[in-house]
Write a protein that holds these residues in place. Structure first.
Motif, mmCIF file in Angstrom:
data_model
loop_
_atom_site.group_PDB
_atom_site.id
_atom_site.type_symbol
_atom_site.label_atom_id
_atom_site.label_comp_id
_atom_site.label_asym_id
_atom_site.label_seq_id
_atom_site.Cartn_x
_atom_site.Cartn_y
_atom_site.Cartn_z
ATOM 1 N N SER A 31 6.285 -30.029 31.270
ATOM 2 C CA SER A 31 7.778 -29.207 30.107
ATOM 3 C C SER A 31 8.736 -28.291 31.488
ATOM 4 O O SER A 31 10.095 -28.592 31.339
ATOM 5 N N ARG A 65 9.752 -28.219 33.923
ATOM 6 C CA ARG A 65 9.945 -29.478 35.083
ATOM 7 C C ARG A 65 11.450 -30.420 34.828
ATOM 8 O O ARG A 65 11.609 -30.761 35.206
ATOM 9 N N ASN A 66 10.892 -29.994 32.900
ATOM 10 C CA ASN A 66 12.233 -31.000 32.342
ATOM 11 C C ASN A 66 11.676 -32.720 32.570
ATOM 12 O O ASN A 66 12.618 -33.505 32.764
ATOM 13 N N ALA A 70 9.915 -35.591 31.191
ATOM 14 C CA ALA A 70 9.658 -36.522 30.085
ATOM 15 C C ALA A 70 8.501 -37.040 30.529
ATOM 16 O O ALA A 70 8.070 -37.201 31.271
ATOM 17 N N HIS A 108 5.320 -21.295 32.578
ATOM 18 C CA HIS A 108 5.839 -22.439 32.723
ATOM 19 C C HIS A 108 7.119 -21.526 33.912
ATOM 20 O O HIS A 108 8.261 -21.983 34.234
#
Ligand SMILES: C[S@@+](CC[C@H](N)C(=O)[O-])C[C@H]1O[C@@H](n2cnc3c(N)ncnc32)[C@H](O)[C@@H]1O
Length: 369
Positions: free
Chosen positions: A24, A26-27, A29, A184
């Motif tokens: 998440s 690092r975006n 999916a 994060h």
């Protein structure tokens, strides 16, 4: 789409939260399609770099890529092939072995099965040089996966030879890495450990390419932290910077610029040589609740919007067998933090209580609101 089996370390819930937080942040999916206490089946839109990923995760032992059949295995060009099969809740082992034997025969190679239920341990994997001499299959439900990356314990062993280890309060390397990921914070961002001790969490952050800031109220401990990180820089030549501040965590915002996230194992009370009595544990918990309340106030002021805190909170075991908890959810809410769940399938906090420890720990992720 690419699908992978992640083989999880002990404390599988923590491993899953770490994986979810890592991707998440690092975006990237991802979808956790199934999990149990040993593995998670995860799909991605594109292939992932397994070797890079396993180096960054503390709670994953192996990453294996799903294959359609044994015909997809590229056999090494060797007379003697070593292979291993990890059978995790599958009914396909015999069928797979028969098919493999057929392939070995066609290929004219001799093959040796290095058997164990969960596959080879990481140290055996490297000792037998499996990536060169053979392969490992992971059978999970109806799936077949080929091991692509394995956690290498030798890196941890080398880091455990750093100059100063204050054993009574030290965080393990594995847990430190997990906490960094739960915060994060990613490459080139800034992480604060306001109770940094001898800098285990900062060390793992720096090796991941994260800028690291540490605070500790104890001068000697901070001196040790500095020695450790200097040793680390000489050994690993990382580029990220670190800053150490000899101040109280409850004054963080006066000394520290805004950070992307916080990862910390704070002061958990006096070192326990035996189980405390109930009234003693209650007294300690009360004092700690105040420390955590005052610290969270400062963390809020030091974090960027939506910044996260990965934090360990003690849960006391007592002589009377009555556990003593701190109402940390309440303290978080009071200081404008929400409990953050990167994956809904795991409830927060996650209990961390290795066998034989006198103190259980609860792990939380908070988000600044
Ligand atoms: C559990 S240890 C941290 C261990 C650390 N993660 C490591 O691996 O070395 C907690 C640290 O918090 C420090 N400490 C205690 N009270 C503090 C405070 N109010 N502000 C900052 N540091 C504090 C202690 O000196 C101790 O080094």
């Amino acid at each position: 789409m690419a699908e992978y089996v992640f083989m999880l370390g002990r404390d599988f819930q923590l491993s899953i939260l770490e994986i979810a937080s890592y991707f998440s942040a690092r975006n990237i999916a991802y979808k956790i399609k199934a999990f149990d206490s040993k593995v998670a089946l995860i799909s991605f839109n594109e292939e992932i770099d397994c070797t890079r990923t396993i180096k960054k995760l503390g709670g994953t032992i192996k990453i294996a890529k799903l294959i359609a059949s044994v015909d997809d295995i590229k056999l090494p060009d060797m007379d003697k092939i070593k292979y291993s099969i990890a059978d995790i809740g599958s009914a396909r082992k015999n069928e797979v072995i028969i098919k493999l034997k057929k392939r070995f025969k066609e290929n004219g190679s001799k093959a040796y099965l290095k058997d164990s239920v969960n596959g080879l341990s990481p140290s055996d994997f490297f000792r037998h040089n499996i990536f060169k001499t053979g392969f490992e299959l992971i059978l999970y439900k109806e799936h077949l996966a080929l091991t692509r990356a394995v956690f290498n314990p030798s890196g941890y062993e080398a880091r455990d030879k750093r100059p100063y280890l204050e054993r009574e309060k030290l965080t393990s390397i594995r847990l430190a890495k997990i906490l960094v990921n739960l915060s994060h914070v990613k490459e080139n961002e800034k992480l604060l450990d306001p109770f940094c001790g001898v800098a285990t969490i900062l060390q793992e952050a720096l090796l991941m390419g994260i800028e690291a800031i540490g605070m500790d109220v104890d001068k000697k401990t901070l001196y040790h932290a500095n020695k450790n990180l200097t040793w680390l820089r000489n050994k690993y030549k990382f580029k990220a910077n670190f800053l150490l501040v000899n101040k109280d965590a409850r004054s963080a915002s006066s000394y520290i610029e805004k950070v992307d996230g916080i990862a910390t194992e704070p002061y958990l009370g006096p070192y326990l040589r035996r189980l405390p009595e109930l009234k003693e544990a209650k007294r300690t918990a009360l004092g700690l609740a105040r420390l955590y309340n005052d610290s969270l106030k400062e963390f809020h002021a030091t974090l960027k919007p939506k910044g996260k805190v990965a934090i360990i909170i003690p849960k006391f075991k007592t002589k009377e067998q009555v556990p003593v908890r701190i109402n940390f959810e309440g303290i978080a809410r009071q200081n404008k933090f929400l409990i953050y769940k990167p994956f809904k399938g795991i409830s927060m906090p996650v209990l961390y209580s290795p066998k034989g420890t006198k103190l259980a720990r609860e792990i939380y992720i908070l988000e600044k609101v």
